[in-house]
Scaffold this active site. Structure first.
Site, PDB file in Angstrom:
ATOM      1  N   GLY A  62       0.818  -1.216   0.000  1.00 13.58           N
ATOM      2  CA  GLY A  62       0.000   0.000   0.000  1.00 13.58           C
ATOM      3  C   GLY A  62       0.847   1.260   0.000  1.00 13.58           C
ATOM      4  O   GLY A  62       2.012   1.252   0.392  1.00 13.58           O
TER       5      GLY A  62
ATOM      6  N   ASP B 137       3.079  -2.258   8.598  1.00 13.06           N
ATOM      7  CA  ASP B 137       2.978  -1.013   9.379  1.00 13.06           C
ATOM      8  C   ASP B 137       2.743  -1.265  10.866  1.00 13.06           C
ATOM      9  O   ASP B 137       2.199  -0.420  11.559  1.00 13.06           O
ATOM     10  CB  ASP B 137       1.865  -0.120   8.790  1.00 13.06           C
ATOM     11  CG  ASP B 137       0.468  -0.725   8.913  1.00 13.06           C
ATOM     12  OD1 ASP B 137       0.358  -1.912   9.266  1.00 13.06           O
ATOM     13  OD2 ASP B 137      -0.513  -0.004   8.648  1.00 13.06           O
TER      14      ASP B 137
ATOM     15  N   ARG C  78      -2.894   7.941   4.168  1.00  9.48           N
ATOM     16  CA  ARG C  78      -3.057   8.811   5.329  1.00  9.48           C
ATOM     17  C   ARG C  78      -1.733   9.413   5.827  1.00  9.48           C
ATOM     18  O   ARG C  78      -1.735  10.323   6.642  1.00  9.48           O
ATOM     19  CB  ARG C  78      -3.764   8.033   6.450  1.00  9.48           C
ATOM     20  CG  ARG C  78      -5.223   7.760   6.157  1.00  9.48           C
ATOM     21  CD  ARG C  78      -5.795   6.645   7.027  1.00  9.48           C
ATOM     22  NE  ARG C  78      -5.388   5.315   6.565  1.00  9.48           N
ATOM     23  CZ  ARG C  78      -5.766   4.169   7.141  1.00  9.48           C
ATOM     24  NH1 ARG C  78      -6.527   4.197   8.221  1.00  9.48           N
ATOM     25  NH2 ARG C  78      -5.373   3.018   6.654  1.00  9.48           N
TER      26      ARG C  78
ATOM     27  N   GLY D 226     -10.903  -2.428  12.178  1.00  8.57           N
ATOM     28  CA  GLY D 226     -11.967  -3.401  11.974  1.00  8.57           C
ATOM     29  C   GLY D 226     -12.394  -3.933  13.336  1.00  8.57           C
ATOM     30  O   GLY D 226     -11.553  -4.215  14.191  1.00  8.57           O
TER      31      GLY D 226
ATOM     32  N   ASN E 200      -9.552  -5.836  15.322  1.00  3.85           N
ATOM     33  CA  ASN E 200      -8.648  -6.719  14.581  1.00  3.85           C
ATOM     34  C   ASN E 200      -7.291  -6.028  14.449  1.00  3.85           C
ATOM     35  O   ASN E 200      -7.203  -4.915  13.944  1.00  3.85           O
ATOM     36  CB  ASN E 200      -9.267  -6.953  13.197  1.00  3.85           C
ATOM     37  CG  ASN E 200      -8.303  -7.600  12.228  1.00  3.85           C
ATOM     38  OD1 ASN E 200      -7.465  -8.404  12.622  1.00  3.85           O
ATOM     39  ND2 ASN E 200      -8.422  -7.232  10.953  1.00  3.85           N
TER      40      ASN E 200
ATOM     41  N   ALA F   1      46.983  24.442  16.856  1.00  2.82           N
ATOM     42  CA  ALA F   1      45.744  25.097  16.430  1.00  2.82           C
ATOM     43  C   ALA F   1      45.859  25.549  14.981  1.00  2.82           C
ATOM     44  O   ALA F   1      46.906  26.026  14.551  1.00  2.82           O
ATOM     45  CB  ALA F   1      45.470  26.294  17.329  1.00  2.82           C
TER      46      ALA F   1
ATOM     47  N   GLY G 219      -6.716  -4.016  -2.094  1.00  6.40           N
ATOM     48  CA  GLY G 219      -7.119  -4.449  -0.757  1.00  6.40           C
ATOM     49  C   GLY G 219      -6.226  -5.533  -0.174  1.00  6.40           C
ATOM     50  O   GLY G 219      -5.442  -6.165  -0.882  1.00  6.40           O
TER      51      GLY G 219
HETATM   52  C1  UD1 Z   1      -6.442  -3.237   8.297  1.00  2.73           C
HETATM   53  C2  UD1 Z   1      -7.623  -4.180   8.526  1.00  2.73           C
HETATM   54  C3  UD1 Z   1      -8.356  -3.774   9.809  1.00  2.73           C
HETATM   55  C4  UD1 Z   1      -7.414  -3.751  10.974  1.00  2.73           C
HETATM   56  C5  UD1 Z   1      -6.187  -2.875  10.677  1.00  2.73           C
HETATM   57  C6  UD1 Z   1      -5.144  -3.086  11.751  1.00  2.73           C
HETATM   58  C7  UD1 Z   1      -8.391  -4.848   6.301  1.00  2.73           C
HETATM   59  C8  UD1 Z   1      -9.456  -4.676   5.276  1.00  2.73           C
HETATM   60  N1  UD1 Z   1      -8.535  -4.097   7.416  1.00  2.73           N
HETATM   61  O1  UD1 Z   1      -6.968  -1.939   8.076  1.00  2.73           O
HETATM   62  O2  UD1 Z   1      -9.408  -4.683  10.074  1.00  2.73           O
HETATM   63  O3  UD1 Z   1      -8.078  -3.298  12.129  1.00  2.73           O
HETATM   64  O4  UD1 Z   1      -5.575  -3.269   9.439  1.00  2.73           O
HETATM   65  O5  UD1 Z   1      -4.059  -2.236  11.582  1.00  2.73           O
HETATM   66  O6  UD1 Z   1      -7.528  -5.651   6.135  1.00  2.73           O
HETATM   67  N2  UD1 Z   1      -1.808  -3.487   1.757  1.00  2.73           N
HETATM   68  C9  UD1 Z   1      -1.348  -4.095   0.623  1.00  2.73           C
HETATM   69  N3  UD1 Z   1      -2.113  -4.068  -0.498  1.00  2.73           N
HETATM   70  C10 UD1 Z   1      -3.328  -3.491  -0.540  1.00  2.73           C
HETATM   71  C11 UD1 Z   1      -3.800  -2.868   0.631  1.00  2.73           C
HETATM   72  C12 UD1 Z   1      -3.030  -2.886   1.769  1.00  2.73           C
HETATM   73  O7  UD1 Z   1      -0.253  -4.653   0.609  1.00  2.73           O
HETATM   74  O8  UD1 Z   1      -3.954  -3.537  -1.595  1.00  2.73           O
HETATM   75  C13 UD1 Z   1      -0.976  -3.499   2.954  1.00  2.73           C
HETATM   76  C14 UD1 Z   1      -0.573  -2.112   3.419  1.00  2.73           C
HETATM   77  O9  UD1 Z   1       0.668  -1.734   2.816  1.00  2.73           O
HETATM   78  C15 UD1 Z   1      -0.448  -2.270   4.933  1.00  2.73           C
HETATM   79  C16 UD1 Z   1      -1.407  -3.419   5.248  1.00  2.73           C
HETATM   80  O10 UD1 Z   1      -1.705  -4.058   4.020  1.00  2.73           O
HETATM   81  O11 UD1 Z   1       0.858  -2.648   5.308  1.00  2.73           O
HETATM   82  C17 UD1 Z   1      -2.698  -2.931   5.899  1.00  2.73           C
HETATM   83  O12 UD1 Z   1      -3.302  -1.979   5.070  1.00  2.73           O
HETATM   84  P1  UD1 Z   1      -3.955  -0.671   5.662  1.00  2.73           P
HETATM   85  O13 UD1 Z   1      -4.443   0.166   4.534  1.00  2.73           O
HETATM   86  O14 UD1 Z   1      -3.085  -0.029   6.648  1.00  2.73           O
HETATM   87  O15 UD1 Z   1      -5.234  -1.321   6.400  1.00  2.73           O
HETATM   88  P2  UD1 Z   1      -6.073  -0.668   7.556  1.00  2.73           P
HETATM   89  O16 UD1 Z   1      -7.027   0.295   6.983  1.00  2.73           O
HETATM   90  O17 UD1 Z   1      -5.169  -0.202   8.615  1.00  2.73           O
HETATM   91 MG    MG Z   2      -3.058   0.029   8.767  1.00  2.00          MG
END
Ligand code: UD1
Ligand code: MG
Length: 491
Positions: A25, A120, A29, A160, A190, A401, A95
């Site tokens: 990702g 992250d 944010r 979540g 979660n 010096a 996703g």
């Molecule tokens: C996600 C969870 C949420 C949880 C939270 C905890 C989902 C749908 N939601 O939300 O339930 O409470 O983490 O921190 O999973 N990533 C990819 N490819 C993508 C999208 C994301 O590799 O297409 C990676 C991101 O780089 C990141 C991780 O997945 O390292 C989580 O993605 P992020 O967008 O931070 O999910 P949250 O909205 O935090």
């Molecule tokens: Mg996250």
């Protein structure tokens, strides 16, 4: 805290353990041009923290799903973990479910327990992951198809939520954006850290649809799909919410920086280091410091730095990737980067030691002295206003010096050699390549353009021999005609 006594060897009598880290990702944010997982915490990219925690479990394979700035993320991980890690490309970020799907070809026939982590979640500890894996493998005596890690938060906003039935059994995960007002009241969330059995995982992932507020394929739909299929889904409730929190904004990054720093400072204090004002002391997670060293406020110590016993480090010093011995004093506002300093040295105030500066025991470098790629021998001193670059300096030599090694001719760097017990007079220019023999003396303001024989006094512009400091009987070696010629006696 999790029960670490439950921790088990990840390999005993179970399917092998693989780890999949999601890091494709952008991290919208963060409002950054840099992918979120490359932002630094305690001087290390977020993804490196997560990879280290994963590697500590000694899994069979670690996979990292990359997408945004894939090349940079890959290079960063390789720098830390070498070729141990395998990379999977998620071309479009659709996703977290889609991210896991990107690794399908590598994993679906692996018959493994798959630990899924987000890139992250930098404070996650291997002990916690071990406890999660243990619960997953021992659930009801036969193991679960999926075990997810949850925590309770006073403010669950953004996460979540874990929906449970009246008996407290897991039902599903509902994302913030898709949750009803009642579901948003749920405080159990979660953490985004899961264990799956790979075959069941990929079978369930096929059924995931992007029918949610974000139009994404959510990994969080998998547990409820498995449950609907009659598979066992278990929840590991972890007590330390901060440890498993994900970083999504720069404000959270700063908050985590503080947490990680306090974790490091507490470790050091328990190991016997005096830290006068922890709130204003900045020490990276890989720094080692031995007992009875005293650290004043506003000191920054970074990277792979090791500091010995009984040192004193005064305010404003910055030390990175350096090796410092015992009983060293580092006075205010000195900068020490990629340097080695042996026992009993004194540095600063306002000294700059960088890139290959090496001080042997008892050497001293004072105010406004810069040392680069140079070695100062035992008890050698350069106390004021000097530049020493590409120099090798012997023992008990004094650098006056204003001395400068003129090491750069505009094209190349050249070396200066100064032997033992030399006295370099104030404001001497040593035009490299040049050698100053043992016990020689240079007069104030000398411009030394030719080698100086041992036991001679040179002075002037350019410097010439003014005097032999020992008689011929005492020091025959200093009297050879070639050495005399070297400083141009006739000039
Ligand atoms: C996600 C969870 C949420 C949880 C939270 C905890 C989902 C749908 N939601 O939300 O339930 O409470 O983490 O921190 O999973 N990533 C990819 N490819 C993508 C999208 C994301 O590799 O297409 C990676 C991101 O780089 C990141 C991780 O997945 O390292 C989580 O993605 P992020 O967008 O931070 O999910 P949250 O909205 O935090
Ligand atoms: Mg996250």
């Amino acid at each position: 805290m999790e029960n670490t006594s439950q921790r088990t060897n990840a390999h005993d009598a179970h399917a092998p353990l693989d780890v999949l880290i999601l890091a494709a990702g952008l991290g919208t944010r963060m409002r950054s041009r840099t992918a979120k997982v490359l932002h630094k915490l305690g001087g290390l990219p977020l993804i490196v923290h997560v990879c280290r925690a994963a590697a500590a479990l000694s899994p069979r394979h670690i996979y990292v799903v990359v997408g945004h700035q894939a090349e940079e993320v890959e290079a960063t991980v390789r720098r830390e973990l070498g070729d141990e890690v395998r990379f999977v490309l998620q071309k479009e970020q659709r996703g977290t479910g889609d991210a896991v799907m990107a690794a399908r070809a590598e994993l679906e026939n692996a018959d493994a327990t798959l630990l899924v982590l987000s890139g992250d979640v930098p404070l996650i500890r291997p002990e916690t992951l071990g406890a999660l894996i243990h619960q997953h493998r021992t659930h009801r005596g036969r193991g679960a198809a999926c075990t997810l890690l949850s925590v309770r938060l006073d403010d669950p906003t953004g996460y979540g939520r874990i929906v449970r039935d009246e008996e407290g059994r897991f039902v599903r995960i509902i994302e913030q954006r898709d949750a009803s007002p009642e579901e948003r009241q749920i405080k159990e969330v979660n953490a985004g850290i899961y264990c799956f059995e790979t075959r069941q995982l990929f079978r369930a992932l096929e059924k995931v649809q992007p029918t949610n507020a974000q139009g994404e394929y959510y990994l969080t739909d998998v547990p409820s799909i498995l449950r609907a299929e009659g598979e066992d889904v278990s929840v590991y409730v972890h007590a330390d919410a901060r440890e498993v929190a994900g970083i999504n904004t720069r404000a959270e990054l700063a908050e985590f920086e503080r947490l990680l720093r306090m974790r490091t400072l507490r470790r050091l204090m328990l190991e016997g280091v005096t830290i006068i004002d922890p709130v204003n002391t900045y020490i990276g997670p890989d720094v080692q410091i031995a007992r009875d060293t005293i650290i004043y406020p506003n000191v920054h110590i970074e990277g792979r730095t090791t500091i010995g016993e009984g040192c004193t480090i005064y305010p404003g010093a910055r030390i990175a990737d350096s090796l410092i011995g015992n009983e060293v004093t580092i006075k205010d506002h000195s900068i020490i980067i990629e340097a080695e300093i042996e026992d009993g040295c004194s540095i600063g105030p306002f000294a700059h030691l960088r890139m290959g500066a090496h001080l042997a025991a008892g050497a001293a470098v004072g105010n406004f002295v810069e040392v680069k790629k140079s070695r100062l021998g035992r008890k050698t001193k350069a106390m004021h206003l000097a530049y020493l670059g590409d120099a090798t300096i012997g023992e008990r030599t004094n650098i006056g010096a204003g001395t400068i090694t003129c090491n750069y001719d505009g094209v190349r760097k050249h070396e200066t050699i100064i032997e033992d017990e030399v006295k370099i007079g104030s404001d001497t220019m040593l035009v490299a390549p040049v050698r100053v023999g043992a016990r020689a003396v240079t007069g104030a303001g000398s411009v030394v353009i030719r080698d100086v024989p041992p036991d001679t006094l040179v002075a002037g512009v350019p410097a010439t021999v003014k005097k032999h400091l020992r008689s011929e009987e005492e020091a025959p070696a200093a009297q050879s005609s070639s050495e005399r010629d070297a400083v141009g006696r006739d000039a």
